[in-house]
Design a protein around this motif. Structure first.
Motif: not given
Lengths: 117, 111
Positions: A9, A33, A35, A37, A43, A91, A95, A106, A108-110
């Motif tokens: 995390r 994907y 990303y 940010q 992102p 991130l 999909r 999409l 997204f994870g945390s």
């Protein structure tokens, strides 16, 4: 259904060290994907996988960043060596669709928050 | 090249009042437009999308967005804001299976 899982995390490293992030997408999602940010920005896509193949890595700084998705499921993003400007949230998103369809959302994870000191 | 702009870094609104978060886009051909929301320490969550059809799109949590082709805009709206709507909102455009995100607008709803 379970969401996109990411770990760790948080990560704090010094510049020139190496770091790796892990992502497990939603089961059955073929497209994955990564990303980046940066604080105060939207992102930015780093790399896109379709199953275990790379579809787009045009914005990945390949001199220091690498990513793999060997079995077409989970993925690892690595930075070696890290620079101060790599401090960001990384991130992972996935999909379901296999074809090049733009209208699927999409998931997204945390994210992993990286601080490079 | 496709791009999206969110002209406001922050929007402040009182609870119960209507809210608007602005987004303009640039894309060749028909756009596919999305809104995502990001709560603290969470990933982005899908709110709504415009692909084709009715210019007014309804999404999650009472949000809606209006597509305006002549103004190349896709503003996010809600008739009555809640304190729990306070978050970071991202507009995104996609013509292929990749999304280009705006810089985000922080929405602050005051009690």
């Amino acid at each position: 259904e379970a969401g996109v899982a990411q770990s760790p995390r948080y990560k704090i490293i010094e510049k020139r060290q190496s770091v790796a992030f892990w992502c497990n997408p939603i089961s059955g999602h073929a497209t994955l994907y990564w990303y980046q940010q940066i604080l105060g920005q939207g992102p930015k896509l780093l790399i896109q996988f379709q199953n275990n193949g790379v579809v787009d890595d045009s914005q990945l700084p390949k001199d220091r960043f690498s990513a793999e998705r060997l079995k077409g499921v989970d993925s690892t993003l690595k930075i070696q060596p890290a620079k101060l400007e790599d401090s960001a949230v990384y991130l992972c998103a996935s999909r379901q669709t296999r074809a090049r369809q733009p209208n699927e959302k999409l998931f997204f994870g945390s994210g992993t928050q990286l601080s490079v000191l | 090249a496709q791009s999206v702009a969110q002209p406001e870094d922050q929007v402040n609104v009182a609870e119960g009042n209507p809210l608007t978060v602005k987004c303009t886009y640039s894309v060749s051909g028909n756009p596919y437009l999305f809104w995502y929301v990001q709560y603290p320490n969470r990933g982005l969550q899908f709110l709504l999308k415009y692909i084709t059809g009715d210019n007014l799109v309804k999404g999650s949590y009472g949000f809606e967005a209006e597509f305006n082709k002549s103004q190349t805009s896709f503003h996010l709206k809600k008739p009555s804001a809640l304190v729990s709507d306070s978050a970071l909102y991202f507009c995104a455009v996609g013509r292929t299976d990749k999304l280009i995100f705006g810089t985000g607008t922080r929405l602050q709803v005051f009690p």
